[in-house]
Design an enzyme around this catalytic site. Structure first.
Site, PDB file in Angstrom:
ATOM      1  N   GLU A  78       0.686  -1.114  -0.376  1.00  0.00           N
ATOM      2  CA  GLU A  78      -0.204   0.305  -0.026  1.00  0.00           C
ATOM      3  C   GLU A  78       0.675   1.184   0.113  1.00  0.00           C
ATOM      4  O   GLU A  78       0.245   2.428  -0.505  1.00  0.00           O
ATOM      5  CB  GLU A  78      -0.532  -0.123   1.191  1.00  0.00           C
ATOM      6  CG  GLU A  78      -2.038  -0.900   1.440  1.00  0.00           C
ATOM      7  CD  GLU A  78      -3.423  -1.251  -0.099  1.00  0.00           C
ATOM      8  OE1 GLU A  78      -3.458   0.628  -0.720  1.00  0.00           O
ATOM      9  OE2 GLU A  78      -3.817  -1.684  -0.683  1.00  0.00           O
ATOM     10  N   CYS A 234     -13.593   1.667 -14.730  1.00  0.00           N
ATOM     11  CA  CYS A 234     -13.624   3.403 -14.733  1.00  0.00           C
ATOM     12  C   CYS A 234     -12.054   4.303 -14.471  1.00  0.00           C
ATOM     13  O   CYS A 234     -12.205   4.448 -13.839  1.00  0.00           O
ATOM     14  CB  CYS A 234     -14.385   3.254 -13.105  1.00  0.00           C
ATOM     15  SG  CYS A 234     -15.105   5.218 -12.891  1.00  0.00           S
ATOM     16  N   CYS A 241     -17.556   1.934 -19.934  1.00  0.00           N
ATOM     17  CA  CYS A 241     -18.566   1.747 -19.572  1.00  0.00           C
ATOM     18  C   CYS A 241     -19.227   0.021 -20.237  1.00  0.00           C
ATOM     19  O   CYS A 241     -20.198  -0.232 -19.182  1.00  0.00           O
ATOM     20  CB  CYS A 241     -19.593   2.359 -19.336  1.00  0.00           C
ATOM     21  SG  CYS A 241     -19.112   4.321 -18.601  1.00  0.00           S
ATOM     22  N   CYS A 244     -18.839  -2.690 -17.913  1.00  0.00           N
ATOM     23  CA  CYS A 244     -18.374  -2.302 -16.963  1.00  0.00           C
ATOM     24  C   CYS A 244     -19.076  -2.882 -15.747  1.00  0.00           C
ATOM     25  O   CYS A 244     -20.978  -3.455 -15.942  1.00  0.00           O
ATOM     26  CB  CYS A 244     -19.098  -0.831 -16.766  1.00  0.00           C
ATOM     27  SG  CYS A 244     -18.525  -0.601 -14.118  1.00  0.00           S
ATOM     28  N   CYS A 250     -25.026   2.416 -12.268  1.00  0.00           N
ATOM     29  CA  CYS A 250     -24.520   4.072 -11.979  1.00  0.00           C
ATOM     30  C   CYS A 250     -25.171   5.344 -13.044  1.00  0.00           C
ATOM     31  O   CYS A 250     -25.629   5.002 -13.522  1.00  0.00           O
ATOM     32  CB  CYS A 250     -23.219   3.635 -13.358  1.00  0.00           C
ATOM     33  SG  CYS A 250     -22.283   5.226 -13.380  1.00  0.00           S
TER      34      CYS A 250
HETATM   35 FE1  SF4 Z   1     -17.567   3.956 -14.358  1.00  0.00          FE
HETATM   36 FE2  SF4 Z   1     -20.467   4.608 -14.595  1.00  0.00          FE
HETATM   37 FE3  SF4 Z   1     -18.566   3.831 -16.392  1.00  0.00          FE
HETATM   38 FE4  SF4 Z   1     -19.111   2.175 -15.012  1.00  0.00          FE
HETATM   39  S1  SF4 Z   1     -20.283   2.565 -15.968  1.00  0.00           S
HETATM   40  S2  SF4 Z   1     -16.888   2.141 -15.490  1.00  0.00           S
HETATM   41  S3  SF4 Z   1     -18.843   3.266 -12.280  1.00  0.00           S
HETATM   42  S4  SF4 Z   1     -18.954   5.597 -15.742  1.00  0.00           S
END
Ligand code: SF4
Length: 433
Positions: A78, A234, A241, A244, A250
């Site tokens: 970390e 992200c 997206c 995602c 989101c």
């Molecule tokens: Fe980020 Fe939302 Fe796109 Fe997922 S959907 S990559 S959380 S902006």
């Protein structure tokens, strides 16, 4: 209760009467539906199990049976990962853990050894503080790592709220959230938080949210999954997206799809009042930016410009190979304790002639013999950006004939071959020079 709501209830007005509590921000900035929170955890963890990167500290966090060694292994990772890319850290981490596999081993290391291993990783005070803290655990805590985020932050120098939460959740299974740069980005997008993400109020809000979201059965994996999502999907400029795992949760993605804030029943709309978490009215949603409207940050102060004259002094070593003089920096301040070519800071608008004279005077103190300013050969300029300093090194070189006796009364200095130079505790900036 929504995260953050409790703090507002106890305020008093100047007259001593309870002040009206500010209205909580609208629901689009919250995770108030337990079913949604559960679904988000499941989707994120399933994705993490499928897609997580294979990293040496993750393996140790799972396989190391000794709790103190496990906490130490996560702690080192970390600290190294602060401000540094994963790809750069991997090799440093492996070498560090091979050399100092336990707190006890690190506690016995010298600062010089720590700086040598850390050379090139940047932000050098991190290594020094890690070693000082390891000494403290060994000497004052009988070698036992604190097991909770609260104790880690309280007892270990250099361990802040994020690092404490990461160690406690990943090594010891404490259900506590973490907020780093990646988490800030993901959460701001998930909940359309457009207020300045570096402001204390927004940071507090995000911590509350991270603590609400963290999965109590797999807190370490959940936190790593959220950070992994920010690092690989992200991402700041071109988030993926479509791939995602939490896109259905989101708000930023939905806003991009629908071109306006998604409807949330039974709550006031954002933007019409003084919502403390929305995009500011002066910089509203920009449809060309899509989800990257979030997060927003106040403009950073530009880095301070500094100029430094530095001289690569070269002599013929006893085996005929060239050797170079390096000197040690003071033990406090920027690049503390690291080695460099003899250098002096310059005022910004100094003429080259004056620059040379000042550098020649400075070199004379190191080598104990007169140095002619005209003899210094200007090689060029090297620019290096530290976090808050735009540093220009004006690089000179000088070949010395005959023997030179270094004055032991001055700061430590030594002659090194090129290979020895690269193995020494020198900064990336000096390697560029
Ligand atoms: Fe980020 Fe939302 Fe796109 Fe997922 S959907 S990559 S959380 S902006």
């Amino acid at each position: 209760r929504p995260p953050g709501a409790a703090q507002s209830g106890s305020r008093l007005s100047p007259a001593g009467a309870p002040a009206a509590a500010p209205a909580p921000p609208p629901a689009r900035h919250l995770f108030s539906d337990p079913a949604e929170v559960e679904a988000l955890r499941e989707n994120l963890l399933a994705w993490y199990d499928r897609c997580k990167r294979d990293l040496p500290w993750r393996a140790l966090a799972v396989t190391e049976p000794d709790a103190d060694r496990r906490g130490y292994a996560v702690w080192v990772s970390e600290i190294m990962l602060q401000q540094t890319q994963v790809a750069t850290v991997i090799d440093y981490y492996k070498r560090w853990m091979q050399k100092w596999p336990t707190l006890q081993a690190l506690a016995q290391a010298s600062l010089e050894e720590v700086n040598e291993l850390w050379a090139g990783l940047g932000y050098y005070s991190r290594g020094k503080r890690l070693q000082e803290a390891a000494r403290k655990v060994v000497l004052e805590l009988a070698g036992r790592m604190p097991r909770t985020a609260e104790d880690l932050q309280k007892l270990l120098p250099g361990v802040g709220r994020y690092t404490a939460g990461a160690i406690a959740s990943i090594s010891y299974g404490q259900a506590t959230g973490v907020v780093d740069g990646n988490v800030i980005r993901v959460l701001c997008r998930l909940r359309c938080i457009g207020a300045d993400s570096s402001s204390p109020a927004v940071i507090d809000w995000l911590w509350d949210m991270a603590n609400v979201l963290v999965d109590s059965s797999r807190p370490g994996d959940f936190n790593q999954a959220l950070m992994e999502l920010g690092a690989t999907v992200c991402v700041p400029k071109a988030p993926l997206c479509g791939e995602c795992p939490v896109k259905q949760h989101c708000q930023a993605w939905r806003r991009k799809l629908f071109g306006r804030p998604p409807p949330v029943p039974d709550v006031e709309d954002c933007g019409v009042g003084d919502c403390p978490l929305c995009l500011p009215a002066t910089e509203p949603w920009d449809s060309s930016l899509g989800v990257t409207n979030f997060p927003r940050k106040a403009a950073k102060k530009p880095p301070r410009a500094m100029r430094t004259a530095t001289c690569v002094l070269e002599r013929r070593g006893c085996h005929g190979a060239p050797e170079y003089l390096i000197v040690q920096r003071p033990s406090l301040g920027l690049l503390a304790g690291l080695w460099e070519f003899p250098s002096i800071p310059l005022t910004q608008d100094l003429q080259e002639k004056k620059e040379r004279e000042e550098l020649a005077d400075h070199l004379q103190t190191w080598i104990g013999q007169p140095v002619a300013a005209k003899g210094l050969q200007l090689i060029g300029e090297v620019i290096h950006i530290f976090s808050h300093i735009h540093q220009t090194y004006v690089v000179y070189s000088l070949h010395l004939d005959g023997d030179v006796t270094l004055d032991p009364a001055l700061s430590p200095s030594r002659w090194v071959t090129e290979d020895e130079f690269h193995a020494s505790a020198v900064s990336t900036a000096m390697k560029k020079v």
